[in-house]
Design a protein around this motif. Structure first.
Motif, mmCIF file in Angstrom:
data_model
loop_
_atom_site.group_PDB
_atom_site.id
_atom_site.type_symbol
_atom_site.label_atom_id
_atom_site.label_comp_id
_atom_site.label_asym_id
_atom_site.label_seq_id
_atom_site.Cartn_x
_atom_site.Cartn_y
_atom_site.Cartn_z
ATOM 1 N N PHE A 1 0.852 -1.191 0.000
ATOM 2 C CA PHE A 1 0.000 0.000 0.000
ATOM 3 C C PHE A 1 0.885 1.237 0.000
ATOM 4 O O PHE A 1 1.818 1.324 0.801
ATOM 5 N N HIS B 1 0.740 5.269 0.591
ATOM 6 C CA HIS B 1 -0.058 6.384 1.111
ATOM 7 C C HIS B 1 0.702 7.688 0.923
ATOM 8 O O HIS B 1 1.927 7.714 1.012
ATOM 9 N N HIS C 1 -7.589 3.706 5.112
ATOM 10 C CA HIS C 1 -6.990 2.671 4.259
ATOM 11 C C HIS C 1 -6.111 1.727 5.071
ATOM 12 O O HIS C 1 -6.019 0.529 4.750
ATOM 13 N N GLU C 2 -5.485 2.251 6.105
ATOM 14 C CA GLU C 2 -4.693 1.386 6.969
ATOM 15 C C GLU C 2 -5.581 0.394 7.722
ATOM 16 O O GLU C 2 -5.209 -0.762 7.916
ATOM 17 N N ARG D 1 -6.111 -2.312 5.303
ATOM 18 C CA ARG D 1 -4.958 -3.215 5.176
ATOM 19 C C ARG D 1 -4.907 -4.200 6.348
ATOM 20 O O ARG D 1 -4.662 -5.405 6.168
ATOM 21 N N THR E 1 1.305 -8.116 3.888
ATOM 22 C CA THR E 1 1.116 -6.722 3.462
ATOM 23 C C THR E 1 2.148 -5.806 4.097
ATOM 24 O O THR E 1 2.714 -6.107 5.147
ATOM 25 N N CYS F 1 3.101 -1.233 4.118
ATOM 26 C CA CYS F 1 2.679 0.094 3.658
ATOM 27 C C CYS F 1 3.894 1.008 3.566
ATOM 28 O O CYS F 1 4.869 0.864 4.304
ATOM 29 N N PHE G 1 -1.624 -1.248 -4.114
ATOM 30 C CA PHE G 1 -2.708 -0.280 -4.007
ATOM 31 C C PHE G 1 -2.098 1.092 -3.718
ATOM 32 O O PHE G 1 -1.410 1.265 -2.712
ATOM 33 N N THR G 2 -2.333 2.063 -4.605
ATOM 34 C CA THR G 2 -1.920 3.438 -4.343
ATOM 35 C C THR G 2 -3.185 4.183 -3.916
ATOM 36 O O THR G 2 -4.143 4.287 -4.683
ATOM 37 N N THR G 3 -3.207 4.694 -2.699
ATOM 38 C CA THR G 3 -4.461 5.082 -2.056
ATOM 39 C C THR G 3 -4.838 6.548 -2.209
ATOM 40 O O THR G 3 -5.664 7.051 -1.465
ATOM 41 N N TYR H 1 -11.064 -4.209 -0.158
ATOM 42 C CA TYR H 1 -9.796 -4.920 -0.300
ATOM 43 C C TYR H 1 -9.976 -6.428 -0.145
ATOM 44 O O TYR H 1 -9.339 -7.210 -0.854
#
Length: 640
Positions: A295, A297, A310-311, A314, A327, A329, A355-357, A510
């Protein structure tokens, strides 16, 4: 031997002459005098001695020798003619010592028309030369709204800096974009070395592009060069082997084939049915592999409620797929350059899903997806077109409609506040849906709109000065700066009171996407062309979007909100239906109609009961401007 070459050149001329009517083109050389007869000219400028690309020589200044050549400058007259004898003699001289005498030509709209030296141009074109020296007079047309004229004036600004005439584009704004990609000051004249380096790089690229068949595509070599630089950059281009440029071009080719269009867009409005494994596959022993997911952010969860959400998503993945996924980040990835570098690191570390959030990383995501077609890259943004990656977002406007209905019921002043952040796609739909909810339950109420990203603005003071009680604020709390000012809240009275909140359940999204990747359904879902731009846009029906109400509202009111929620989730009710009027009185939807998903996504207007406006770029704080430039309402966008 030279006579044989003349015969070959004449056959090329005859072929061009025959196929011209089929292509709908003039079979002979173009005549500048004829073109200028219906063109307003403002001035002529002596450019002196200039190196002219032979590909840009389109015809002659006058009609004198026009029919001696086909439109490709190859000779049409018989081998027995005096013209043929002179052509052959000139060709022999070129083979022995080269053609050194400059021609004389006029330039108009970056095309050149010969006054003296037609046979020299013909011989050089036949011999495969690239350019010829010429004494050139430039003819400048009057400014107009014609697209080609606008592009030409942009070219003139570029030529003033570079003295380069071999790069031509078919789209407005391309020369400015080129300077930006080259990291050149838009007002600084280039040095001799800069011109040589660029010219060499451009010719190197063009050779590969033409060899691959670029002349058959609906764009100029300059257009293709700009698209290439946007993904792979300019640094080191001249030193790249041709095979590497060719390999990189092959990844871009589908985009170049539809230039300047974009791939068809497919909105996936809700999750598809679960794909189950066959009975046989369930009986076979399988050693599960660990799927590594990264991920990216643009901030940290401590300072950003968006990143925090978003976290949570995840961490939900880690809990649901504890033995099947790994996973990580990356925080503070707040520029395209850093995004590309970080994706490179993630790919090198073995991460297969990224995933680019944030919309800020859309450009980096597209470029990385082209570079790594085997990696599954998804960017959290709305209204983006790219066949190289998938995007995802939520129909938050559904939840905003419900909280708006609640605010309309509870407000005693007929005034409700709405605090928005970035004026990007999706935000206007949220504001208007909230206003529609207010209108449904309180037709007399107005929604007062403020923006947290506008310079020199104090939204809370503005709300209090208007005696506004209920406000729709940010959707999540920020851990480092915990506050009760989120969701729908009441600021009147001694203590602030939370009423309801719109919720993003990113974990729901997700989980479903990763589940489909693990069970092999990713390639099957959704059905469509590989070049289709896939956009996941899920709402309340998916569980990704929801509304929660606190105990501070009456039970009967909660019951009403739940009823409306069920109708929306079942697609029985669309908030954007019936007669809808914008602030200026324009009818946006008639009674009995409803807005399409595309109209909701691209919405750039505010409802009639909204007091406020969509801010322009110059009104925003510096931090908000990059997001506005990428996904801003009403701002033009070129993404892959």
């Amino acid at each position: 031997m030279s006579k044989t070459d003349y015969e070959k050149a004449r056959k090329l001329a005859q072929k061009a002459y025959r196929i011209a009517p089929i292509k709908g083109t003039y079979p002979y050389l173009q005549v500048l005098d004829d073109i200028l007869s219906y063109t307003k000219v403002v001035s002529e400028v002596d450019l002196g001695l200039v190196e002219v690309p032979l590909d840009l020589i389109a015809g002659t200044k006058t009609a004198g020798r026009t029919q001696a050549f086909a439109n490709n400058f190859m000779p049409l007259l018989p081998e027995s003619s005096e013209f043929a004898v002179k052509w052959i003699h000139l060709y022999e001289s070129h083979l022995e010592e080269g053609i050194r005498d400059p021609i004389i030509a006029y330039e108009f709209m970056n095309r050149f028309y010969v006054v003296e030296g037609n046979k020299r141009v013909s011989v050089l074109k036949y011999a495969g030369a690239v350019s010829v020296h010429a004494y050139v007079t430039r003819v400048i047309p009057q400014r107009s709204d014609d697209k080609d004229v606008k592009i030409y004036y942009e070219f003139l600004d570029f030529y003033r800096l570079t003295s380069l005439n071999d790069v031509w584009f078919s789209q407005e704004g391309s020369y400015q974009k080129l300077l930006k990609l080259l990291e050149k000051d838009p007002d600084r004249v280039w040095s001799h070395d800069e011109r040589l380096d660029f010219h060499s790089s451009y010719i190197h690229f063009t050779d590969v592009f033409e060899e691959k068949g670029g002349h058959d595509l609906p764009l100029t070599p300059g257009d293709a060069f700009l698209s290439y630089l946007d993904v792979y950059g300019y640094q080191g281009l001249w030193e790249k082997p041709s095979r590497q440029i060719l390999k990189e071009l092959e990844k871009l080719w589908p985009d170049l084939e539809i230039f300047p269009g974009k791939p068809p867009k497919k909105l996936v409005m809700q999750p598809e049915k679960e794909h189950s494994r066959s009975v046989i596959s369930q009986l076979l022993p399988v050693t599960p592999t660990i799927l590594k997911i990264a991920f990216l952010h643009d901030k940290t969860k401590e300072i950003s409620s968006w990143t925090y959400g978003h976290e949570l998503g995840r961490l939900h993945l880690n809990e649901v797929f504890s033995e099947r996924v790994q996973t990580t980040c990356y925080d503070n990835i707040n520029s395209e350059e850093l995004g590309l570098k970080t994706i490179d690191e993630a790919v090198d570390a073995g991460y297969k899903v990224i995933f680019t959030t944030t919309p800020k990383l859309l450009g980096a995501s597209i470029k990385a997806a082209i570079k790594y077609p085997e990696i599954k890259i998804l960017n959290c943004s709305l209204n983006a077109y790219s066949g190289h990656l998938r995007t995802y977002y939520g129909r938050l406007y559904e939840a905003k409609f419900l909280t708006g209905a609640l605010a309309g019921i509870l407000s005693e002043t007929h005034k409700v506040g709405y605090l928005a952040d970035y004026p990007i796609y999706g935000m206007t739909a949220n504001i208007n849906a909230f206003a529609l909810g207010v209108q449904m339950t309180n037709p007399k109420a107005k929604v007062y709109l403020e923006w947290s990203t506008v310079r020199d603005c104090n939204p809370e003071e503005s709300f209090r000065s208007r005696n506004i009680s209920y406000i729709s604020g940010q959707d999540l709390i920020t851990p480092q700066n915990a506050s009760r000012k989120f969701g729908l809240y009441d600021i009147q009275g001694e203590e602030m009171v939370n009423v309801a909140a719109s919720i993003w359940h990113w974990g729901k999204f997700y989980e479903r996407i990763v589940h489909n990747i693990l069970n092999g359904a990713w390639k099957k879902e959704p059905v469509g062309n590989q070049r289709t731009s896939i956009n996941y846009w899920w709402g309340i029906s998916s569980g990704m979007i929801d509304v929660i109400c606190t105990k501070n509202i009456p039970s009967k009111t909660q019951w009403l909100i739940e009823l409306l929620k069920k109708e929306i989730a079942a697609f029985h009710y669309n908030p954007f239906s019936g007669s809808l009027y914008a602030q200026d009185g324009t009818l946006k939807s008639k009674e009995g109609e409803e807005l399409t998903p595309e109209e909701i996504i691209s919405m750039d207007w505010l409802l009639h009961n909204v007091e406020g406006a969509i801010p322009t770029l110059d009104m925003l704080i510096e931090e908000a401007r990059p997001m506005m430039k990428l996904q801003g309402i009403g701002m033009a966008q070129e993404l892959g």
